[in-house]
Design a protein around this motif. Structure first.
Motif, short mmCIF file in Angstrom:
data_model
loop_
_atom_site.label_atom_id
_atom_site.label_comp_id
_atom_site.label_asym_id
_atom_site.label_seq_id
_atom_site.Cartn_x
_atom_site.Cartn_y
_atom_site.Cartn_z
N LEU A 124 0.78 -1.20 0.04
CA LEU A 124 -0.04 -0.02 -0.17
C LEU A 124 0.87 1.26 0.24
O LEU A 124 1.66 1.31 0.88
CB LEU A 124 -0.86 0.07 1.40
CG LEU A 124 -1.75 1.28 1.26
CD1 LEU A 124 -2.89 1.23 0.23
CD2 LEU A 124 -2.51 1.16 2.79
N ARG A 125 0.57 1.98 -0.96
CA ARG A 125 1.51 3.17 -1.09
C ARG A 125 0.53 4.55 -1.55
O ARG A 125 -0.44 4.32 -2.02
CB ARG A 125 2.52 3.28 -2.11
CG ARG A 125 3.50 2.12 -1.78
CD ARG A 125 4.44 1.73 -3.22
NE ARG A 125 5.67 2.67 -3.16
CZ ARG A 125 6.78 2.53 -2.30
NH1 ARG A 125 6.66 1.42 -1.51
NH2 ARG A 125 7.44 3.52 -2.29
N TYR A 126 1.15 5.54 -1.02
CA TYR A 126 0.39 6.88 -1.25
C TYR A 126 0.81 7.47 -2.56
O TYR A 126 1.87 7.56 -2.77
CB TYR A 126 0.76 7.76 -0.17
CG TYR A 126 -0.09 9.37 -0.41
CD1 TYR A 126 -1.23 9.78 -0.21
CD2 TYR A 126 0.88 10.43 -0.70
CE1 TYR A 126 -1.84 10.83 -0.26
CE2 TYR A 126 0.32 11.71 -0.95
CZ TYR A 126 -1.15 11.77 -0.73
OH TYR A 126 -1.82 13.19 -0.68
N ALA A 127 -0.17 7.98 -3.68
CA ALA A 127 -0.21 8.21 -4.72
C ALA A 127 0.07 9.89 -4.67
O ALA A 127 -0.72 10.69 -4.06
CB ALA A 127 -1.24 8.03 -5.62
N ARG A 128 1.13 10.19 -5.04
CA ARG A 128 1.49 11.93 -4.90
C ARG A 128 0.68 12.80 -5.97
O ARG A 128 0.62 13.77 -5.73
CB ARG A 128 2.97 11.89 -5.21
CG ARG A 128 3.90 11.55 -4.19
CD ARG A 128 5.48 11.45 -4.22
NE ARG A 128 5.51 10.43 -5.31
CZ ARG A 128 6.73 9.84 -5.75
NH1 ARG A 128 7.79 10.21 -5.19
NH2 ARG A 128 6.50 9.03 -6.67
N SER A 129 0.31 11.97 -7.08
CA SER A 129 -0.30 12.77 -8.02
C SER A 129 -1.03 11.66 -8.91
O SER A 129 -1.12 10.60 -8.59
CB SER A 129 0.59 13.63 -9.00
OG SER A 129 1.48 12.83 -9.52
N VAL A 130 -2.30 12.33 -9.57
CA VAL A 130 -2.97 11.41 -10.47
C VAL A 130 -2.20 10.83 -11.55
O VAL A 130 -1.34 11.54 -12.25
CB VAL A 130 -4.09 12.17 -11.16
CG1 VAL A 130 -4.74 11.30 -12.26
CG2 VAL A 130 -4.85 12.94 -10.08
N GLY A 131 -2.14 9.52 -11.59
CA GLY A 131 -1.23 8.81 -12.56
C GLY A 131 0.03 8.25 -11.88
O GLY A 131 0.78 7.68 -12.59
N ASP A 132 0.29 8.62 -10.57
CA ASP A 132 1.56 7.99 -9.93
C ASP A 132 1.35 6.66 -9.84
O ASP A 132 0.43 6.03 -9.02
CB ASP A 132 1.91 8.86 -8.64
CG ASP A 132 3.07 8.37 -7.97
OD1 ASP A 132 3.86 7.62 -8.47
OD2 ASP A 132 3.12 8.95 -6.80
N VAL A 133 2.30 5.84 -10.39
CA VAL A 133 2.04 4.23 -10.34
C VAL A 133 3.32 3.72 -9.46
O VAL A 133 3.17 2.60 -9.21
CB VAL A 133 2.34 3.61 -11.76
CG1 VAL A 133 1.24 4.14 -12.64
CG2 VAL A 133 3.64 4.13 -12.25
N THR A 134 4.11 4.62 -8.74
CA THR A 134 5.09 4.10 -7.52
C THR A 134 4.61 4.55 -6.27
O THR A 134 4.62 3.51 -5.59
CB THR A 134 6.40 4.45 -7.98
OG1 THR A 134 6.42 5.96 -8.06
CG2 THR A 134 6.89 4.21 -9.50
N GLY A 135 4.47 5.89 -6.12
CA GLY A 135 3.83 6.22 -4.81
C GLY A 135 4.79 6.09 -3.77
O GLY A 135 6.16 5.74 -3.92
N VAL A 136 4.49 6.64 -2.53
CA VAL A 136 5.35 6.56 -1.31
C VAL A 136 4.67 5.95 -0.19
O VAL A 136 3.61 5.63 -0.09
CB VAL A 136 5.88 7.82 -0.90
CG1 VAL A 136 6.51 8.62 -1.97
CG2 VAL A 136 4.56 8.68 -0.49
N ASP A 137 5.83 5.30 0.61
CA ASP A 137 5.23 4.60 1.85
C ASP A 137 4.90 5.63 2.93
O ASP A 137 5.94 5.87 3.53
CB ASP A 137 6.37 3.48 2.13
CG ASP A 137 5.75 2.69 3.40
OD1 ASP A 137 4.74 3.16 3.80
OD2 ASP A 137 6.40 1.49 3.61
N LEU A 138 4.06 6.18 3.03
CA LEU A 138 3.62 7.15 4.23
C LEU A 138 4.05 6.66 5.57
O LEU A 138 4.71 7.33 6.34
CB LEU A 138 2.35 7.47 4.08
CG LEU A 138 1.72 8.52 3.16
CD1 LEU A 138 0.42 9.03 3.42
CD2 LEU A 138 2.70 9.70 3.07
#
Length: 287
Positions: free
Chosen positions: A59-73
């Motif tokens: 589970l990752r946080y999408a920083r913007s629309v279309g972000d497929v990698t995201g970040v581990d909040l």
């Protein structure tokens, strides 16, 4: 907890994780007059802002629309994020939660209701039938159709004298046609109730919905509540109370275990009767 601005909103957000399988909130901290650093409110983060990594399903946080990698909040913001991931249906995390189970039932009930209304629109109005002679010009046919439509809306229509008009009421529509949408609508509702509550008799009376069986099946609701309380308590201890204790009291301090009071109300008459019988039997009863 008493000084937390929106504690109830945090608990409601975390317990709502059974729908999407996860819930995340940001903690806002401040320094108290006695020098402690404590979180005092939360900012819930919408589930739609999260994605699942394709490689490991994390589970990752999408920083913007279309972000497929995201970040581990949770990993990148220690002490600032509280996050719960539930095991509801036992599938992989990307398909966890009740949303996938309920979405088709909810959509079909909406569509079924729309079709039901359309059926009522047709079945509860008289059929307007116009007859025209072979070789009639298309313009006259169009005017006849327009007159029939106007008659259905206002009850008034003007037609030529050489046109035949019939008005007939549907026969048997109430018994045969409406049963199909109603049965489908009720069936979908029962399936959704079973998915969420594990049974249906506590929400609606059925053929076997007597009081005894309803109370027995209602126990499932209490089991679900216990499961929710255990999951949320574990997350509160790991992501909220542990950072607070370690930051203010050091690594050696013991972290308290939060727990929710979920016991059912006691029948006082039944309890008093039991106490009286136990006392007569000389059983030691603590205060």
């Amino acid at each position: 907890v008493d000084e937390f601005d929106n504690w109830s909103a945090l608990i409601e957000h975390l317990t709502g994780s059974y729908i999407h399988g996860h819930a995340t909130a940001e903690l806002v901290w401040r320094k108290t007059p006695d020098g402690l650093l404590l979180p005092y409110r939360c900012e819930p983060i919408a589930q739609r802002d999260f994605i699942f990594e394709r490689a490991k399903g994390q589970l990752r946080y999408a920083r913007s629309v279309g972000d497929v990698t995201g970040v581990d909040l949770l990993a990148d913001n220690p002490g600032r994020i509280i996050q719960v991931q539930r095991r509801i249906v036992g599938d992989v995390q990307v398909r966890e939660g009740m949303a996938r189970c309920l979405v088709w039932g909810a959509l079909l009930r909406n569509w079924d209701l729309r079709d039901w209304v359309a059926l009522g629109e047709v079945g509860w109005k008289p059929w307007r039938i116009g007859e025209y002679q072979p070789g009639t010009h298309q313009d006259e046919i169009d005017r006849l159709i327009a007159a029939l439509e106007e008659m259905g809306a206002s009850g008034v229509a003007a037609i030529p004298s050489n046109t035949s008009l019939k008005v007939e009421w549907p026969k048997g529509a109430n018994s045969s046609q409406q049963g199909v949408p109603a049965e489908l609508f009720d069936t979908l509702g029962r399936e959704m109730s079973k998915a969420i509550l594990g049974q249906t008799t506590s929400t609606e009376a059925g053929p076997n919905g007597d009081r005894a069986s309803t109370q027995t099946r209602d126990q499932i609701r209490l089991d679900i509540r216990e499961r929710d309380a255990i999951a949320v308590s574990a997350v509160l201890r790991a992501h909220l109370f542990a950072p607070v204790v370690r930051l203010n009291r050091g690594e050696a301090a013991r972290v308290p275990v939060p727990w929710f009071q979920t016991d059912e109300a006691v029948d006082q008459v039944q309890f008093a009767t039991a106490v009286e019988k136990l006392a007569k039997a000389r059983v030691r009863i603590p205060s």
